[in-house]
Motif scaffolding. Structure first.
Motif, short mmCIF file in Angstrom:
data_model
loop_
_atom_site.label_atom_id
_atom_site.label_comp_id
_atom_site.label_asym_id
_atom_site.label_seq_id
_atom_site.Cartn_x
_atom_site.Cartn_y
_atom_site.Cartn_z
N ALA A 115 -5.68 -10.15 -8.47
CA ALA A 115 -4.96 -8.89 -8.57
C ALA A 115 -3.46 -9.16 -8.57
O ALA A 115 -3.00 -10.16 -8.01
CB ALA A 115 -5.33 -7.98 -7.41
N GLN A 116 -2.73 -8.27 -9.21
CA GLN A 116 -1.27 -8.33 -9.23
C GLN A 116 -0.76 -7.15 -8.43
O GLN A 116 -1.25 -6.03 -8.59
CB GLN A 116 -0.75 -8.25 -10.67
CG GLN A 116 -1.16 -9.40 -11.54
CD GLN A 116 -0.50 -10.69 -11.12
OE1 GLN A 116 0.66 -10.71 -10.73
NE2 GLN A 116 -1.26 -11.77 -11.17
N LYS A 117 0.23 -7.40 -7.59
CA LYS A 117 0.80 -6.33 -6.80
C LYS A 117 2.02 -5.78 -7.52
O LYS A 117 2.95 -6.52 -7.85
CB LYS A 117 1.18 -6.83 -5.41
CG LYS A 117 1.42 -5.74 -4.43
CD LYS A 117 1.38 -6.27 -3.02
CE LYS A 117 1.42 -5.07 -2.09
NZ LYS A 117 1.19 -5.46 -0.72
N VAL A 118 2.01 -4.50 -7.80
CA VAL A 118 3.13 -3.82 -8.42
C VAL A 118 3.59 -2.75 -7.44
O VAL A 118 2.94 -1.71 -7.29
CB VAL A 118 2.74 -3.17 -9.77
CG1 VAL A 118 3.93 -2.44 -10.38
CG2 VAL A 118 2.19 -4.21 -10.72
N GLY A 119 4.68 -3.04 -6.75
CA GLY A 119 5.10 -2.15 -5.67
C GLY A 119 4.08 -2.21 -4.55
O GLY A 119 3.82 -3.26 -4.00
N ARG A 120 3.48 -1.06 -4.26
CA ARG A 120 2.45 -1.02 -3.22
C ARG A 120 1.05 -0.96 -3.81
O ARG A 120 0.06 -0.87 -3.08
CB ARG A 120 2.67 0.21 -2.35
CG ARG A 120 3.97 0.17 -1.58
CD ARG A 120 4.15 1.40 -0.74
NE ARG A 120 3.15 1.41 0.31
CZ ARG A 120 2.92 2.45 1.11
NH1 ARG A 120 3.62 3.54 0.97
NH2 ARG A 120 2.00 2.39 2.03
N ILE A 121 0.96 -1.02 -5.13
CA ILE A 121 -0.33 -0.87 -5.80
C ILE A 121 -0.86 -2.22 -6.27
O ILE A 121 -0.12 -3.01 -6.83
CB ILE A 121 -0.19 0.09 -7.01
CG1 ILE A 121 0.28 1.46 -6.55
CG2 ILE A 121 -1.50 0.19 -7.77
CD1 ILE A 121 0.61 2.39 -7.70
N LEU A 122 -2.14 -2.45 -6.03
CA LEU A 122 -2.80 -3.64 -6.55
C LEU A 122 -3.45 -3.29 -7.88
O LEU A 122 -4.19 -2.32 -7.98
CB LEU A 122 -3.89 -4.12 -5.59
CG LEU A 122 -3.42 -4.85 -4.34
CD1 LEU A 122 -4.59 -5.07 -3.40
CD2 LEU A 122 -2.80 -6.17 -4.70
N LEU A 123 -3.15 -4.07 -8.91
CA LEU A 123 -3.74 -3.86 -10.23
C LEU A 123 -4.64 -5.03 -10.58
O LEU A 123 -4.27 -6.19 -10.39
CB LEU A 123 -2.66 -3.70 -11.29
CG LEU A 123 -1.79 -2.45 -11.18
CD1 LEU A 123 -0.73 -2.45 -12.26
CD2 LEU A 123 -2.63 -1.19 -11.27
N ILE A 124 -5.81 -4.71 -11.07
CA ILE A 124 -6.80 -5.72 -11.42
C ILE A 124 -7.12 -5.56 -12.90
O ILE A 124 -7.39 -4.45 -13.36
CB ILE A 124 -8.08 -5.53 -10.57
CG1 ILE A 124 -7.72 -5.59 -9.09
CG2 ILE A 124 -9.13 -6.56 -10.92
CD1 ILE A 124 -8.47 -4.64 -8.23
#
Length: 91
Positions: free
Chosen positions: A62-71
């Motif tokens: 996963a990549q963290k963008v701000g406080r959101i984890l994107l998969i």
């Protein structure tokens, strides 16, 4: 006996109607490339905590963008293909 040109014309008109039908079909919404933890949990039919555990254990990246984890959707689909049972792992 049917005229062969009538048969050809009938087939061509059928093909034409099928092509017009395909052309006017509504385009399906494309699936987004990245999924949030919640979307991933719904996709896998597991809890959000399970998705977080999969990320911690390295099953999903996963990549963290701000406080959101994107998969990435492709990563989720690839990980499903490579399911390995740890319970029955030989030692």
């Amino acid at each position: 006996m049917n005229n062969p040109f009538e048969t050809i014309n009938q087939r061509l008109s059928n093909i034409e109607s099928l092509l017009l039908e395909i052309k006017h079909k509504p385009i399906e919404e494309e699936k987004s490339e990245n999924l949030t933890v919640k979307e991933t949990a719904e996709f896998l039919k597991v809890s959000e905590q399970s998705v977080h555990n999969y990320i911690k254990k390295g099953f999903l990246s996963a990549q963290k963008v701000g406080r959101i984890l994107l998969i990435k959707r492709t990563d989720v689909e690839d990980s499903l293909k490579e399911v390995k049972s740890l319970k029955y792992k030989r030692t």
